[in-house]
Scaffold this active site. Structure first.
Site, short mmCIF file in Angstrom:
data_model
loop_
_atom_site.label_atom_id
_atom_site.label_comp_id
_atom_site.label_asym_id
_atom_site.label_seq_id
_atom_site.Cartn_x
_atom_site.Cartn_y
_atom_site.Cartn_z
N GLU A 110 34.18 28.05 6.91
CA GLU A 110 34.59 26.67 7.17
C GLU A 110 34.59 25.85 5.88
O GLU A 110 35.50 25.07 5.62
CB GLU A 110 33.67 26.05 8.22
CG GLU A 110 33.79 26.76 9.57
CD GLU A 110 33.11 26.03 10.73
OE1 GLU A 110 31.99 25.55 10.54
OE2 GLU A 110 33.73 25.96 11.81
N GLY A 156 15.54 19.60 15.48
CA GLY A 156 16.87 20.19 15.46
C GLY A 156 17.31 20.47 16.89
O GLY A 156 16.76 19.93 17.85
N ASP A 204 16.03 28.83 14.99
CA ASP A 204 16.23 29.67 13.81
C ASP A 204 14.95 30.26 13.25
O ASP A 204 15.00 31.21 12.47
CB ASP A 204 16.91 28.85 12.69
CG ASP A 204 18.37 28.61 12.96
OD1 ASP A 204 18.85 29.06 14.02
OD2 ASP A 204 19.03 27.97 12.14
N ALA A 228 23.41 27.36 17.03
CA ALA A 228 23.01 26.21 17.82
C ALA A 228 22.84 26.52 19.31
O ALA A 228 21.82 26.15 19.91
CB ALA A 228 24.02 25.07 17.62
#
Lengths: 434, 434
Positions: A178, A21, A308, A324
């Protein structure tokens, strides 16, 4: 491998990074080339640009638009070996990582395997309310949403039509906001022309938020702007609303209200990957690994946790959020720490999270953006959101293809990926059965 | 619906069209608006541009690039109702079509449900050698091919590595030729930089053709050009080679040769959908419905079969091939016949297939094109192929996005959709077990 004087890798330390990630990729990209042998393990062959995942769920983008093969990212790094495999066990004492197909020894370990959808202990809710963490999740949601309208179009039972056209998004953080906004646009604007028996603008989208306002870390004015924008898109926003039960096509709130909905999406919580708990080290309430000020695991100075999966209050007293930019910064920091150690240089000062600002998009030309004391809403926030996300997308090809989709969509109000690749008709029907 | 003088649909004939491929869509688009009530049924919500399906299989394009929602195609046609459902039975005597969710009565029926992969009676081969007819097939092939390289990269057994890196395409028609060429390019050029332990250019791609040459309907010079181009891409072309057995990771040829390959793709035959045989009407050896000169089913003048499910030698004595242009022409013709009948006008003359030419692409800047006596190979044939396929793609958005992908790929030698969305690692391993 036998050590020899002519072997350029002789005596090099072995670093194993689990997870590709933002954290894992950032670590490998930041680590000085040739200083160690890095093995990057992921169960997928791609790095996923998660901030745009909700657009795959709402049929705006295709999976390949926001995923880049990990091998391609590191095709010029001879010191980075990419493995597609699933980690089944980590042995910190023996310094070994066991995967399905092989076992790796390491000198340094970087845990970057992120979080997954969490249900605050109610894991049975997962069956009725999927999360949005990976491409499979996004395609599941896309198939379910589009199939619900297909079913509604031909359904003789008005009550079932109402249920099929009701969407519940649980969680008022950036992902929930969103997604709810995109669903509002999809149902009110995009799909309207496609159906003749049903009026898709009658679809109801609920956004359930436990806290008293949306986007809690943002300034109150931005929360209020987001709420108003969502309402104007037809979203029924419920704040201070706690979910007490999720069943087949049903969500029950603390105030007793029951919402009947064929589509329930869970964006309310994350928890650490089960591998983290298996280590037997201190974790926080969400199952994330508590790390020391330099991101090391206590008692295991050769092992780091970033992104995370790491729980940390940084040197300036700020709790590092699971976003992020934090993962990117932690990856770069861990690389600096290990590189300094290998070079015999002094360790860098403890990790400090640098907040570059936050942003979330709500709909067409509507977003909120907060950088320090600067707060923006509306078109300029939205334009900023577009530019930042496009710039961060890995891969030149992805940038072009996502930009094309966005421009096309802005002009035509049409979504580019409105196809159901795995019809889940039967399951929708089955779930509805008592 | 009760008939009344003010109801504009009163007394209108009902036409049911099964299948939204080239034939079904062409029928609906050609049929005069408002003359009847048309119901178009498909088990998918999209019309698939099959000629580019092989590019999804080889990670060039995303599914959404070549699929357009059926509803969107007909969003301005009030007389066309789109149903996503699966037909389970057709009763020609009672003029009824039964689907999973409802039953429709009709005055006219248009069968346009196409063909599926056929194994000449050896249906057990399907388990080891999937075909390439739908998006699921294409994604399966894409996942398998990419996973094979991921496995090979970390496999200690050289024999298994060889097997993983061997691809067998059975069938030397356009689909087989295009797929083999694209696999040749993928392995020799695109993936080369991504892997460090294996040399993907050592991958072997076999193309097995039963007939003495590739692309039999084309001129011999074009067959030979295609063969040479494929060989230059590293494809091992075997003509006059009959497959006698397909097993787990194995293909046996009539000459006794056994090819060990983890990836076997069947492009050698098609057969009519099982629904066609259930009608109890005359079919040809491939299970396609024999139709009369005006595409009607014999004994059922209200029922038509068009596209790949219809078997016909046309009024000029030419056997109508199972290609997209033929389906488009048959759809338009059937529309003309029914419209004339409804208007009380004389029936049009029997169907004649107009051959607009054929083309197949082999690789980068290499294709064959044949229109009447004109024969082209090389760059101009390839440019012609690009233009024709782009022009035929339904939907403006798809055109832009496919063009972008193609330009990007031409410049960079990179494929845009190299992601494994459903890892099939376990199955590859399981299939290999004795």
């Amino acid at each position: 491998m036998p050590t020899s004087l002519t072997d350029p890798t002789a005596g090099r330390k072995r670093i194993v990074v689990i997870g590709a990630g933002f954290g894992g990729v950032s670590f490998c990209q930041s680590f000085p080339e040739g200083l160690a042998d890095i093995t990057l393990v992921d169960r997928n062959n791609y790095h996923l640009f998660q901030p745009l995942l909700y657009q795959v769920a709402t049929a705006d983008l295709s999976p390949a638009d926001i995923a880049e093969p990990i091998r391609t990212i590191f095709d010029r790094r001879r010191d980075v070996t990419v493995l597609m495999d699933e980690v089944t066990d980590i042995n910190l004492r023996n310094r070994q990582v066991t995967m399905r197909r092989q076992t790796l020894d390491y000198d340094y370990l970087v845990l970057a395997f992120g979080a997954r959808t969490g249900y605050f202990g109610n894991n049975d809710w997962a069956r009725y309310a999927g999360g949005l963490k990976g491409i499979d999740d996004a395609l599941n949601i896309r198939n379910r949403v589009l199939t619900a309208f297909e079913e509604a179009e031909n359904c003789p039972d008005p009550e079932q039509v109402r249920r099929l056209m009701t969407f519940v998004v649980v969680g008022g953080g950036p992902t929930g906001v969103e997604l709810a906004g995109a669903l509002g646009e999809l149902t009110r604007r995009v799909l309207r022309r496609d159906f003749k028996n049903i009026d898709t603008s009658q679809a109801r989208v609920f956004l359930i938020q436990g806290a008293p306002r949306l986007l809690p870390p943002y300034h109150e004015a931005l929360s209020e702007y987001a709420r108003q924008k969502l309402v104007s898109l037809g979203v029924d926003v419920r704040v201070s609303a706690r979910v007490t039960r999720v069943g087949p096509q049903q969500v029950e709130l603390a105030n007793g209200k029951i919402i009947e909905a064929a589509n329930i999406i869970w964006c309310a919580g994350v928890e650490g990957h089960p591998l983290a708990r298996k280590l037997g080290l201190p974790t926080d309430h969400a199952g994330r690994l508590k790390v020391e000020a330099n991101l090391r695991l206590s008692g295991h100075p050769e092992a780091f946790a970033i992104g995370d999966i790491a729980a940390l209050t940084d040197a300036k007293g700020r709790e590092v959020p699971g976003v992020a930019p934090a993962a990117l910064q932690m990856g770069a920091y861990a690389a600096k720490v290990i590189a300094a150690e290998l070079r015999g240089r002094p360790a860098p000062p403890p990790f400090v999270y640098f907040d570059k600002g936050s942003m979330a998009t709500i709909g067409r030309a509507a977003a909120v953006l907060e950088v320090g004391k600067l707060r923006l809403t509306g078109f300029f926030a939205w334009a900023g959101w577009l530019i930042v996300h496009l710039a961060m997308l890995v891969g030149f090809n992805n940038k072009i293809s996502v930009l094309t989709e966005w421009i096309f969509r802005y002009i035509t109000y049409r979504q580019g990926a409105r196809i159901i690749t795995t019809p889940r008709t039967d399951e929708l029907v089955r779930d509805a059965a008592p």
